[in-house]
Design a protein around this motif. Structure first.
Motif, PDB file in Angstrom:
ATOM      1  N   UNK A 202     -36.592 -90.700 -56.432  1.00  0.00           N
ATOM      2  CA  UNK A 202     -35.311 -90.452 -57.093  1.00  0.00           C
ATOM      3  C   UNK A 202     -34.192 -91.252 -56.429  1.00  0.00           C
ATOM      4  N   UNK A 203     -33.218 -91.657 -57.243  1.00  0.00           N
ATOM      5  CA  UNK A 203     -32.004 -92.278 -56.749  1.00  0.00           C
ATOM      6  C   UNK A 203     -30.860 -91.271 -56.792  1.00  0.00           C
ATOM      7  N   UNK A 204     -29.986 -91.341 -55.779  1.00  0.00           N
ATOM      8  CA  UNK A 204     -28.765 -90.550 -55.790  1.00  0.00           C
ATOM      9  C   UNK A 204     -27.642 -91.398 -56.375  1.00  0.00           C
ATOM     10  N   UNK A 205     -26.958 -90.857 -57.368  1.00  0.00           N
ATOM     11  CA  UNK A 205     -25.889 -91.550 -58.079  1.00  0.00           C
ATOM     12  C   UNK A 205     -24.565 -90.902 -57.729  1.00  0.00           C
ATOM     13  N   UNK A 206     -23.593 -91.719 -57.323  1.00  0.00           N
ATOM     14  CA  UNK A 206     -22.259 -91.200 -57.036  1.00  0.00           C
ATOM     15  C   UNK A 206     -21.435 -91.201 -58.311  1.00  0.00           C
ATOM     16  N   UNK A 207     -20.916 -90.018 -58.659  1.00  0.00           N
ATOM     17  CA  UNK A 207     -20.107 -89.884 -59.861  1.00  0.00           C
ATOM     18  C   UNK A 207     -18.621 -89.761 -59.538  1.00  0.00           C
ATOM     19  N   UNK A 208     -18.297 -89.067 -58.450  1.00  0.00           N
ATOM     20  CA  UNK A 208     -16.903 -88.895 -58.037  1.00  0.00           C
ATOM     21  C   UNK A 208     -16.900 -88.604 -56.547  1.00  0.00           C
ATOM     22  N   UNK A 209     -15.753 -88.280 -56.007  1.00  0.00           N
ATOM     23  CA  UNK A 209     -15.674 -87.963 -54.579  1.00  0.00           C
ATOM     24  C   UNK A 209     -16.388 -86.666 -54.238  1.00  0.00           C
ATOM     25  N   UNK A 210     -16.605 -85.820 -55.233  1.00  0.00           N
ATOM     26  CA  UNK A 210     -17.185 -84.501 -54.967  1.00  0.00           C
ATOM     27  C   UNK A 210     -18.475 -84.231 -55.736  1.00  0.00           C
ATOM     28  N   UNK A 211     -18.913 -85.171 -56.571  1.00  0.00           N
ATOM     29  CA  UNK A 211     -20.049 -84.889 -57.447  1.00  0.00           C
ATOM     30  C   UNK A 211     -21.022 -86.060 -57.482  1.00  0.00           C
ATOM     31  N   UNK A 212     -22.285 -85.759 -57.167  1.00  0.00           N
ATOM     32  CA  UNK A 212     -23.362 -86.734 -57.244  1.00  0.00           C
ATOM     33  C   UNK A 212     -24.461 -86.224 -58.175  1.00  0.00           C
ATOM     34  N   UNK A 213     -25.321 -87.121 -58.623  1.00  0.00           N
ATOM     35  CA  UNK A 213     -26.426 -86.760 -59.500  1.00  0.00           C
ATOM     36  C   UNK A 213     -27.688 -87.471 -59.030  1.00  0.00           C
ATOM     37  N   UNK A 214     -28.848 -86.955 -59.476  1.00  0.00           N
ATOM     38  CA  UNK A 214     -30.135 -87.547 -59.128  1.00  0.00           C
ATOM     39  C   UNK A 214     -30.862 -87.958 -60.400  1.00  0.00           C
ATOM     40  N   UNK A 215     -31.408 -89.198 -60.379  1.00  0.00           N
ATOM     41  CA  UNK A 215     -32.162 -89.709 -61.520  1.00  0.00           C
ATOM     42  C   UNK A 215     -33.473 -90.310 -61.020  1.00  0.00           C
ATOM     43  N   UNK A 216     -34.515 -90.337 -61.844  1.00  0.00           N
ATOM     44  CA  UNK A 216     -35.768 -90.996 -61.441  1.00  0.00           C
ATOM     45  C   UNK A 216     -35.544 -92.491 -61.235  1.00  0.00           C
ATOM     46  N   UNK A 217     -36.129 -93.046 -60.174  1.00  0.00           N
ATOM     47  CA  UNK A 217     -35.931 -94.475 -59.925  1.00  0.00           C
ATOM     48  C   UNK A 217     -36.534 -95.335 -61.033  1.00  0.00           C
ATOM     49  N   UNK A 218     -37.513 -94.778 -61.774  1.00  0.00           N
ATOM     50  CA  UNK A 218     -38.136 -95.524 -62.863  1.00  0.00           C
ATOM     51  C   UNK A 218     -37.206 -95.679 -64.067  1.00  0.00           C
ATOM     52  N   UNK A 219     -36.095 -94.931 -64.077  1.00  0.00           N
ATOM     53  CA  UNK A 219     -35.178 -94.957 -65.221  1.00  0.00           C
ATOM     54  C   UNK A 219     -34.057 -95.971 -65.057  1.00  0.00           C
ATOM     55  N   UNK A 220     -33.928 -96.556 -63.865  1.00  0.00           N
ATOM     56  CA  UNK A 220     -32.784 -97.435 -63.634  1.00  0.00           C
ATOM     57  C   UNK A 220     -33.217 -98.786 -63.095  1.00  0.00           C
ATOM     58  N   UNK A 221     -32.361 -99.776 -63.292  1.00  0.00           N
ATOM     59  CA  UNK A 221     -32.566-101.116 -62.745  1.00  0.00           C
ATOM     60  C   UNK A 221     -31.355-101.477 -61.895  1.00  0.00           C
ATOM     61  N   UNK A 222     -31.575-101.669 -60.601  1.00  0.00           N
ATOM     62  CA  UNK A 222     -30.490-102.105 -59.717  1.00  0.00           C
ATOM     63  C   UNK A 222     -30.152-103.561 -60.039  1.00  0.00           C
ATOM     64  N   UNK A 223     -28.853-103.841 -60.190  1.00  0.00           N
ATOM     65  CA  UNK A 223     -28.541-105.190 -60.633  1.00  0.00           C
ATOM     66  C   UNK A 223     -27.309-105.839 -60.007  1.00  0.00           C
ATOM     67  N   UNK A 224     -26.462-105.130 -59.274  1.00  0.00           N
ATOM     68  CA  UNK A 224     -25.280-105.771 -58.684  1.00  0.00           C
ATOM     69  C   UNK A 224     -24.651-104.840 -57.667  1.00  0.00           C
ATOM     70  N   UNK A 225     -23.742-105.390 -56.884  1.00  0.00           N
ATOM     71  CA  UNK A 225     -22.981-104.555 -55.960  1.00  0.00           C
ATOM     72  C   UNK A 225     -22.060-103.619 -56.744  1.00  0.00           C
ATOM     73  N   UNK A 226     -21.694-102.524 -56.105  1.00  0.00           N
ATOM     74  CA  UNK A 226     -20.828-101.541 -56.772  1.00  0.00           C
ATOM     75  C   UNK A 226     -19.510-102.179 -57.174  1.00  0.00           C
ATOM     76  N   UNK A 227     -19.058-101.809 -58.360  1.00  0.00           N
ATOM     77  CA  UNK A 227     -17.814-102.369 -58.877  1.00  0.00           C
ATOM     78  C   UNK A 227     -16.645-101.453 -58.546  1.00  0.00           C
TER      79      UNK A 227
END
Length: 529
Positions: A202-227
């Protein structure tokens, strides 16, 4: 049982949430409190050839790692006497039995006699011990043992699995507030997220300063530095005949949609407004929209003129988030069901629970569903069925394939209401004499009133404890395009409740209750002058 992507007979049930394993460690069989008033019909007496038939557990099954468990089946005669591991077990008038006993080391020994007739059976476990039948990870509660490893630097990623439209609630990427927890976010293909860490698969996704989410790594493609934080520059509305589109300058960003009553809230993560806005839009559906900045997010609140009926969410070619808000059907006070398109889903196959005399849940659900269909037609509804035979739409073996096909048929058929009809079973280790009851399930908050109305009406017929309406991430109740509910009327393994599901008169009453629940929900949605 409920429409979940994994094995439906092994899912963690609401009953588990309200009680422990009951009589674990006791050396007497549990039995139901006979002082409770039940509305199910009395079991008809059967006098037949004595023969022990153990339905559960099956011969050679893996031994569950629980202290006590249920065993059920039939002996062919309601006058028989039965011992299981030298414990006297009541036999129902039709020969069915259900016991909750300490877990034996190698298997159960059953001995029965009825006058001059005698029979005995030994049900052996397999060589290995196993976990409980309950598949808790499918709806929450998975134990996480993998370490959380931060990425060297946050990375932007794109959701690459599932569809590009959120409408079915299943064929999209689900995200949870903790690893293994119940889903909270649903993102279509193309959504952009910021990945900050990895744990196992699983990957941890940052949504805000107080809220994160978890998604399966098979569902996402890493492609660039954070914007950097993106500015939301515009918002517009496009009214259509059967819906109205709210279009936000999301630039493919992650979002959360929450709808209840006459309000729909859209949160855009890592976005900010040029300025806070109030958009007045007197309309038959949308009264206005307010957008405000909240921490690092933009929150758009859509005020409706009527209770939310359903929505779809998708990105257009420009990366704008389109939230398509559905106009509900035209309802008539005197005949709330007339002209309303109702999709009835008799749950299963594949899978499903089974009773002591081998009545399958799929058969019982279909018997109820066909009656519900006929009664709805009499009241002027337009009724579609996911099945009218004992075959599934697309698969009789793969749960996810079949469930998604059923949800697709409701969404593509523009159903106004979806009701999935089920009966229940227990995971290993739960005392069935303590935890049984009637319940309903929903996922989207705007479906809760339908779940509550159905729960009330069905309980008035079953007469067993009311476990209530509960929010769960189940395939058949995740669609966002219409109110959708799953009903659980009775528990298949309880002899009197299985017998009731063979009784045509009781099945008619149960079908009437489903129709009343749907009708009451629709009547509550009729605009008052």
């Amino acid at each position: 049982m409920r429409g979940q992507l994994n094995s439906l007979h092994t899912i963690l049930l609401t009953a588990v949430l309200i009680a422990s394993a009951g009589c674990a460690g006791s050396h007497t069989s549990s039995s139901r409190d006979t002082t409770t008033v039940h509305h199910v019909p009395e079991i008809s007496a059967t006098k037949g050839t004595l023969k022990i038939d153990v339905v559960y557990p099956q011969e050679g099954a893996v031994r569950p790692t629980v202290a006590s468990n249920f065993i059920f089946g039939s002996v062919g005669s309601g006058t028989a006497q039965l011992l299981i591991d030298d414990v006297s077990v009541p036999v129902a008038k039709n020969g069915a039995f259900l016991a909750y006993l300490p877990m034996p080391a190698s298997g159960y020994t059953l001995r029965a006699h009825d006058g001059a007739q005698n029979d005995s059976v030994f049900v052996a476990f397999g060589a290995k011990e196993g976990g409980s039948q309950s598949d808790a990870g499918s709806i929450g509660g998975k134990k996480v043992t993998n370490p959380i490893l931060p990425l060297p630097q946050p990375m932007m990623a794109t959701i690459v699995t599932g569809r590009d439209t959120l409408a079915t609630g299943s064929d999209v990427t689900a995200a949870s507030p903790e690893e293994g927890a119940d889903r909270k976010w649903q993102w279509p293909r193309g959504t952009r997220v910021e990945v900050v860490a990895k744990s196992g698969s699983d990957y941890e996704v940052k949504l805000s300063n107080t809220e994160n989410a978890w998604v399966p790594d098979s569902s996402v493609r890493l492609d660039s530095r954070a914007e950097h934080e993106v500015v939301m520059k515009h918002l517009r509305l496009e009214p259509k005949l059967t819906y109205e589109d709210v279009i936000l300058d999301a630039q493919w960003g992650a979002f959360l949609i929450e709808g209840e009553g006459e309000r729909l809230t859209i949160t855009l993560y890592h976005r900010r407004n040029e300025e806070e806005k109030v958009l007045l839009h007197p309309d038959a559906l949308i009264a206005g929209i307010t957008t405000i900045a909240h921490e690092t997010n933009v929150v758009a609140t859509v005020k409706l003129t009527q209770a939310l009926w359903g929505y779809k969410a998708f990105f257009n070619a420009a990366g704008e988030l389109v939230v398509r808000i559905r106009r509900g059907p035209t309802l008539v006070a005197a005949e709330p069901l007339r002209g309303v398109r109702v999709m009835i889903d008799p749950g299963h196959p594949p899978g499903g629970a089974i009773g002591p005399t081998r009545l399958t849940e799929a058969d019982a659900n279909l018997a109820i569903g066909l009656r519900v269909r006929d009664k709805l037609l009499e009241k002027g509804a337009i009724v579609e069925m996911t099945r009218t035979t004992f075959e599934g739409i697309r698969s009789t073996t793969v749960q996810s394939t079949e469930l998604w096909a059923r949800v697709d048929s409701a969404v593509e058929g523009e159903a106004d209401v979806l009701v999935s009809i089920h009966n229940n079973g227990f995971p290993d280790g739960v005392d069935p004499f303590v935890n049984y009851g009637t319940s309903t399930y929903y996922f989207n908050d705007f479906s809760e009133p339908l779940a509550t109305d159905l729960d009330r009406e069905i309980t008035s017929v079953t007469g067993i404890p009311n476990l209530g309406a509960h929010k769960r991430s189940l395939a058949m109740v995740r669609p966002t395009w219409m109110p959708s509910v799953l009903t659980e009327s009775l528990y298949m393994m309880l002899p009197e409740e299985e017998a009731a599901l063979r009784d045509p008169v009781f099945l008619d009453r149960l079908a009437d209750a489903h129709v009343r629940g749907i009708e009451e929900f629709l009547a509550s949605r009729i605009s008052k002058p």
